[in-house]
Write an enzyme that holds these catalytic residues in place. Sequence first.
Site, PDB file in Angstrom:
ATOM      1  N   GLY A  28       0.763  -2.316  -3.349  1.00 12.71           N
ATOM      2  CA  GLY A  28       1.610  -2.215  -4.539  1.00 12.71           C
ATOM      3  C   GLY A  28       0.937  -1.354  -5.591  1.00 12.71           C
ATOM      4  O   GLY A  28       1.128  -1.554  -6.789  1.00 12.71           O
ATOM      5  N   GLY A  85       2.850  -0.183 -12.049  1.00  9.58           N
ATOM      6  CA  GLY A  85       2.616  -1.481 -12.681  1.00  9.58           C
ATOM      7  C   GLY A  85       1.171  -1.938 -12.669  1.00  9.58           C
ATOM      8  O   GLY A  85       0.231  -1.155 -12.827  1.00  9.58           O
ATOM      9  N   ARG A  87       5.124   1.634  -0.520  1.00 10.71           N
ATOM     10  CA  ARG A  87       6.165   2.173   0.357  1.00 10.71           C
ATOM     11  C   ARG A  87       6.584   3.596  -0.019  1.00 10.71           C
ATOM     12  O   ARG A  87       6.834   4.416   0.844  1.00 10.71           O
ATOM     13  CB  ARG A  87       7.394   1.259   0.330  1.00 10.71           C
ATOM     14  CG  ARG A  87       7.193  -0.057   1.047  1.00 10.71           C
ATOM     15  CD  ARG A  87       8.389  -0.965   0.903  1.00 10.71           C
ATOM     16  NE  ARG A  87       8.658  -1.309  -0.485  1.00 10.71           N
ATOM     17  CZ  ARG A  87       9.672  -2.058  -0.895  1.00 10.71           C
ATOM     18  NH1 ARG A  87      10.529  -2.537  -0.014  1.00 10.71           N
ATOM     19  NH2 ARG A  87       9.835  -2.343  -2.170  1.00 10.71           N
ATOM     20  N   ASP A 107       5.063  -0.355   4.559  1.00  6.73           N
ATOM     21  CA  ASP A 107       5.579  -1.635   4.056  1.00  6.73           C
ATOM     22  C   ASP A 107       4.665  -2.732   4.589  1.00  6.73           C
ATOM     23  O   ASP A 107       4.683  -3.033   5.789  1.00  6.73           O
ATOM     24  CB  ASP A 107       7.019  -1.843   4.539  1.00  6.73           C
ATOM     25  CG  ASP A 107       7.666  -3.087   3.939  1.00  6.73           C
ATOM     26  OD1 ASP A 107       6.916  -4.009   3.535  1.00  6.73           O
ATOM     27  OD2 ASP A 107       8.902  -3.148   3.877  1.00  6.73           O
ATOM     28  N   SER A 138      -0.588 -13.490  -8.158  1.00  5.34           N
ATOM     29  CA  SER A 138       0.527 -14.435  -8.221  1.00  5.34           C
ATOM     30  C   SER A 138       1.286 -14.170  -9.526  1.00  5.34           C
ATOM     31  O   SER A 138       1.600 -13.025  -9.839  1.00  5.34           O
ATOM     32  CB  SER A 138      -0.012 -15.871  -8.132  1.00  5.34           C
ATOM     33  OG  SER A 138       1.031 -16.816  -8.212  1.00  5.34           O
ATOM     34  N   TYR A 148      11.838 -16.717  -6.407  1.00 11.62           N
ATOM     35  CA  TYR A 148      10.573 -16.049  -6.708  1.00 11.62           C
ATOM     36  C   TYR A 148       9.396 -17.026  -6.775  1.00 11.62           C
ATOM     37  O   TYR A 148       8.356 -16.804  -6.137  1.00 11.62           O
ATOM     38  CB  TYR A 148      10.730 -15.306  -8.036  1.00 11.62           C
ATOM     39  CG  TYR A 148       9.504 -14.575  -8.526  1.00 11.62           C
ATOM     40  CD1 TYR A 148       9.051 -13.427  -7.893  1.00 11.62           C
ATOM     41  CD2 TYR A 148       8.810 -15.023  -9.657  1.00 11.62           C
ATOM     42  CE1 TYR A 148       7.945 -12.732  -8.359  1.00 11.62           C
ATOM     43  CE2 TYR A 148       7.707 -14.337 -10.139  1.00 11.62           C
ATOM     44  CZ  TYR A 148       7.274 -13.192  -9.484  1.00 11.62           C
ATOM     45  OH  TYR A 148       6.172 -12.526  -9.948  1.00 11.62           O
ATOM     46  N   LYS A 184       5.244 -17.285  -4.945  1.00  7.59           N
ATOM     47  CA  LYS A 184       4.007 -17.147  -5.720  1.00  7.59           C
ATOM     48  C   LYS A 184       3.168 -18.427  -5.651  1.00  7.59           C
ATOM     49  O   LYS A 184       1.938 -18.376  -5.677  1.00  7.59           O
ATOM     50  CB  LYS A 184       4.337 -16.778  -7.172  1.00  7.59           C
ATOM     51  CG  LYS A 184       4.954 -15.388  -7.316  1.00  7.59           C
ATOM     52  CD  LYS A 184       4.005 -14.304  -6.821  1.00  7.59           C
ATOM     53  CE  LYS A 184       4.479 -12.904  -7.120  1.00  7.59           C
ATOM     54  NZ  LYS A 184       3.502 -11.866  -6.741  1.00  7.59           N
TER      55      LYS A 184
END
Length: 309
Positions: A16, A20, A41, A70, A149, A163, A167
């Site tokens: 990821g 962010g 990805r 992925d 998390s 969601y 987490k």
Amino acid sequence: MGRLTDQHKGSGQVTGGSSGIGKCIAIECYKQGAFITLIARDENKLLQTKKEIENYSVNDKQVVLCISVDVSKDYELVENVLRQAQEKLGPVDLLVNCAGTSVTGKFEDIEVNSFERLMGVNYLGSVYPSRAVIATMKERRMGRIVFVSSQAGQLGLFGYTAYSPTKFALRGLAEALQMEVKPYNIYITVAYPPDTDTPGFAEESKTKPLETKLISETSSVCQAEQVARVIVKDAIQGNFNSSVGSDGYMLSLLTSGMSPVTSITEGLQQVVCMGIFRIIGLFYLGSFDSIVRRCMMQREKSESADKTE
């Protein structure tokens, strides 16, 4: 230890990592001399992020490697690409599992396949990369693994029925894995960032139920750079819990349960503060319940007004 030690200047892998918090963690590690493998990805985003990160180099030997995959779909593929990355940049010292996505809405309104999709991305997307590097870390008897998390992984909130469980699952994985790998000098960190100003958060905010928005507004939004600095520092120090700000500290202490502690001081703080923090926590829960009730009453009032017209 405020900086990456020589042990950690070898190689850092960030899933990821194209945007962010993940991107900011990669930048933070790169600033401290690490070689970085970015895993995400979107290949175009990866290449843009690579250029951005390279601006922070501290020596001309540093490398940023991009892998478009992925991490939640095919374990064998994930294992192969991470092995190739280690062949190029050396064995991984720090793995940061930051790949994740979110869906908000009332339980009955969320598409059924979203529950499976989120568990795939948020949970298996952390299991697969960790599984791929753990054997090498055990052989070398060193390493750090971070699971990113969320505060929604410490406290279940309105709108997060798809969601939050994904987490929460990361903590169970982290606790069990930490017990297995601690004798090998490998340390696991679970990070619980609050609402953070990222593209993912902006996207999530578009579809949040009113109740979720109002509950979220009871605390401030953090900057991704600040969150990244805290996570990297805690990972280097081998802290099991990583939280941001006073609310984050209180929530981590309140939900510590049988989690590992890094020091006797941390354990004593939990024992001493648990009671008073529980009282404060109950006030928070009461205010959240009140928000949900008010929203329901306003909705019913609006619906009955519509019927009478």
